[in-house]
Design a protein around this motif. Sequence first.
Motif, PDB file in Angstrom:
ATOM      1  N   GLY A   6     108.945  14.026  29.793  1.00 41.22           N
ATOM      2  CA  GLY A   6     108.256  13.119  30.699  1.00 41.22           C
ATOM      3  C   GLY A   6     106.754  13.318  30.590  1.00 41.22           C
ATOM      4  N   MET A   7     106.039  12.228  30.559  1.00 39.71           N
ATOM      5  CA  MET A   7     104.591  12.294  30.451  1.00 39.71           C
ATOM      6  C   MET A   7     103.990  11.639  31.677  1.00 39.71           C
ATOM      7  SD  MET A   7     104.256  11.469  26.438  1.00 39.71           S
ATOM      8  CE  MET A   7     105.383  12.267  25.306  1.00 39.71           C
ATOM      9  N   THR A   8     103.016  12.313  32.254  1.00 38.72           N
ATOM     10  CA  THR A   8     102.366  11.821  33.462  1.00 38.72           C
ATOM     11  C   THR A   8     100.860  11.771  33.230  1.00 38.72           C
ATOM     12  OG1 THR A   8     102.026  14.014  34.402  1.00 38.72           O
ATOM     13  CG2 THR A   8     104.156  12.934  34.870  1.00 38.72           C
ATOM     14  N   GLU A   9     100.147  11.257  34.192  1.00 35.47           N
ATOM     15  CA  GLU A   9      98.688  11.244  34.111  1.00 35.47           C
ATOM     16  C   GLU A   9      98.150  12.671  33.988  1.00 35.47           C
ATOM     17  OE1 GLU A   9      94.993  10.015  36.982  1.00 35.47           O
ATOM     18  OE2 GLU A   9      96.788   8.758  37.052  1.00 35.47           O
ATOM     19  N   LEU A  10      98.785  13.595  34.689  1.00 38.56           N
ATOM     20  CA  LEU A  10      98.362  14.994  34.667  1.00 38.56           C
ATOM     21  C   LEU A  10      98.555  15.634  33.290  1.00 38.56           C
ATOM     22  CD1 LEU A  10      97.354  17.451  36.350  1.00 38.56           C
ATOM     23  CD2 LEU A  10      99.759  17.905  36.874  1.00 38.56           C
ATOM     24  N   THR A  11      99.655  15.294  32.605  1.00 39.01           N
ATOM     25  CA  THR A  11      99.958  15.920  31.318  1.00 39.01           C
ATOM     26  C   THR A  11      99.475  15.118  30.108  1.00 39.01           C
ATOM     27  OG1 THR A  11     102.158  14.896  31.164  1.00 39.01           O
ATOM     28  CG2 THR A  11     102.011  17.040  32.298  1.00 39.01           C
ATOM     29  N   ALA A  12      98.944  13.930  30.338  1.00 39.80           N
ATOM     30  CA  ALA A  12      98.538  13.051  29.232  1.00 39.80           C
ATOM     31  C   ALA A  12      97.589  13.723  28.234  1.00 39.80           C
ATOM     32  CB  ALA A  12      97.936  11.762  29.776  1.00 39.80           C
ATOM     33  N   PRO A  13      96.572  14.487  28.679  1.00 43.29           N
ATOM     34  CA  PRO A  13      95.691  15.121  27.682  1.00 43.29           C
ATOM     35  C   PRO A  13      96.420  16.122  26.779  1.00 43.29           C
ATOM     36  CG  PRO A  13      94.617  15.057  29.826  1.00 43.29           C
ATOM     37  CD  PRO A  13      96.056  14.651  30.041  1.00 43.29           C
ATOM     38  N   TYR A  14      97.424  16.802  27.308  1.00 42.37           N
ATOM     39  CA  TYR A  14      98.217  17.736  26.511  1.00 42.37           C
ATOM     40  C   TYR A  14      98.938  16.976  25.394  1.00 42.37           C
ATOM     41  CZ  TYR A  14     101.893  21.116  25.378  1.00 42.37           C
ATOM     42  OH  TYR A  14     102.751  21.962  24.727  1.00 42.37           O
ATOM     43  N   TRP A  15      99.583  15.862  25.751  1.00 38.58           N
ATOM     44  CA  TRP A  15     100.350  15.103  24.768  1.00 38.58           C
ATOM     45  C   TRP A  15      99.448  14.380  23.782  1.00 38.58           C
ATOM     46  CZ3 TRP A  15     104.685  17.161  24.485  1.00 38.58           C
ATOM     47  CH2 TRP A  15     105.346  17.628  25.625  1.00 38.58           C
ATOM     48  N   GLU A  16      98.297  13.934  24.230  1.00 37.39           N
ATOM     49  CA  GLU A  16      97.346  13.293  23.323  1.00 37.39           C
ATOM     50  C   GLU A  16      96.858  14.300  22.279  1.00 37.39           C
ATOM     51  OE1 GLU A  16      92.873  11.427  23.529  1.00 37.39           O
ATOM     52  OE2 GLU A  16      94.215  11.034  25.223  1.00 37.39           O
ATOM     53  N   ALA A  17      96.526  15.499  22.705  1.00 37.88           N
ATOM     54  CA  ALA A  17      96.101  16.540  21.767  1.00 37.88           C
ATOM     55  C   ALA A  17      97.220  16.847  20.769  1.00 37.88           C
ATOM     56  CB  ALA A  17      95.692  17.803  22.524  1.00 37.88           C
ATOM     57  N   ALA A  18      98.459  16.953  21.248  1.00 39.35           N
ATOM     58  CA  ALA A  18      99.589  17.229  20.345  1.00 39.35           C
ATOM     59  C   ALA A  18      99.723  16.135  19.295  1.00 39.35           C
ATOM     60  CB  ALA A  18     100.881  17.374  21.145  1.00 39.35           C
ATOM     61  N   ARG A  19      99.557  14.861  19.691  1.00 35.19           N
ATOM     62  CA  ARG A  19      99.621  13.765  18.716  1.00 35.19           C
ATOM     63  C   ARG A  19      98.549  13.930  17.642  1.00 35.19           C
ATOM     64  NH1 ARG A  19     100.794  10.746  23.162  1.00 35.19           N
ATOM     65  NH2 ARG A  19      98.663  10.092  23.499  1.00 35.19           N
ATOM     66  N   GLU A  20      97.434  14.562  18.003  1.00 32.50           N
ATOM     67  CA  GLU A  20      96.334  14.783  17.056  1.00 32.50           C
ATOM     68  C   GLU A  20      96.473  16.114  16.312  1.00 32.50           C
ATOM     69  OE1 GLU A  20      92.926  14.514  19.601  1.00 32.50           O
ATOM     70  OE2 GLU A  20      93.184  12.355  19.907  1.00 32.50           O
ATOM     71  N   GLY A  21      97.574  16.852  16.560  1.00 31.35           N
ATOM     72  CA  GLY A  21      97.791  18.118  15.876  1.00 31.35           C
ATOM     73  C   GLY A  21      96.964  19.259  16.449  1.00 31.35           C
ATOM     74  N   ARG A  22      96.656  19.173  17.750  1.00 34.03           N
ATOM     75  CA  ARG A  22      95.884  20.222  18.420  1.00 34.03           C
ATOM     76  C   ARG A  22      96.664  20.722  19.621  1.00 34.03           C
ATOM     77  NH1 ARG A  22      91.887  18.605  21.253  1.00 34.03           N
ATOM     78  NH2 ARG A  22      92.514  16.437  21.439  1.00 34.03           N
ATOM     79  N   LEU A  23      96.524  21.997  19.935  1.00 34.81           N
ATOM     80  CA  LEU A  23      97.137  22.552  21.129  1.00 34.81           C
ATOM     81  C   LEU A  23      96.035  22.714  22.172  1.00 34.81           C
ATOM     82  CD1 LEU A  23      99.767  23.579  22.377  1.00 34.81           C
ATOM     83  CD2 LEU A  23      99.170  25.859  21.536  1.00 34.81           C
ATOM     84  N   ALA A  24      96.147  21.974  23.259  1.00 30.27           N
ATOM     85  CA  ALA A  24      95.142  22.003  24.324  1.00 30.27           C
ATOM     86  C   ALA A  24      95.802  22.496  25.605  1.00 30.27           C
ATOM     87  CB  ALA A  24      94.538  20.618  24.529  1.00 30.27           C
ATOM     88  N   ILE A  25      95.103  23.352  26.314  1.00 30.27           N
ATOM     89  CA  ILE A  25      95.597  23.954  27.546  1.00 30.27           C
ATOM     90  C   ILE A  25      94.616  23.617  28.665  1.00 30.27           C
ATOM     91  CG2 ILE A  25      96.151  26.153  28.687  1.00 30.27           C
ATOM     92  CD1 ILE A  25      98.123  25.438  26.444  1.00 30.27           C
ATOM     93  N   GLN A  26      95.139  23.370  29.849  1.00 34.24           N
ATOM     94  CA  GLN A  26      94.290  23.066  31.001  1.00 34.24           C
ATOM     95  C   GLN A  26      93.421  24.279  31.346  1.00 34.24           C
ATOM     96  OE1 GLN A  26      96.070  22.642  34.965  1.00 34.24           O
ATOM     97  NE2 GLN A  26      95.193  20.586  34.991  1.00 34.24           N
ATOM     98  N   GLU A  27      92.152  24.007  31.657  1.00 32.59           N
ATOM     99  CA  GLU A  27      91.211  25.071  31.988  1.00 32.59           C
ATOM    100  C   GLU A  27      90.459  24.717  33.269  1.00 32.59           C
ATOM    101  OE1 GLU A  27      87.819  27.637  29.711  1.00 32.59           O
ATOM    102  OE2 GLU A  27      87.819  25.488  29.318  1.00 32.59           O
TER     103      GLU A  27
END
Length: 132
Positions: A6-27
């Motif tokens: 499930g993808m939400t507004e809160l998790t959207a940046p995580y999934w967008e980074a994954a689509r770009e081949g990057r691992l991004a963590i909330q800070e």
Amino acid sequence: MTVVPGMTELTAPYWEAAREGRLAIQECRSCGQLSHPPLPACPRCHGRDLGWREVSGAGTVYTYTVVRHPTHFAFADTIPYAIALVELAEGPWLITGITGCPPDGVHAGMPVRVVFREVTDGVTLPYFEPAR
């Protein structure tokens, strides 16, 4: 069949980074705390000034399990597979699939690195494999 998270507004940046081949963590921009999964407020200082930071993708298997019975019919053709709790080099932990080695080859303390797999059009998932 592919199971898509499930993808939400809160998790959207995580999934967008994954689509770009990057691992991004909330800070947290207030105290620097890295958090996963993403939360609406910092678990340390309760601040709401949150952003995203790209991390190295290097980590260590803390613990794992080998799944030998499908928990969902969509996984029936993939058993056995390994699921692990991976501690990232930067500190946060992720529950993730381990790939690139037999499930029985996974062990606690194993160094791993992130890899990305497109599972459906527009959805890419991070997995981890043994670090070479």
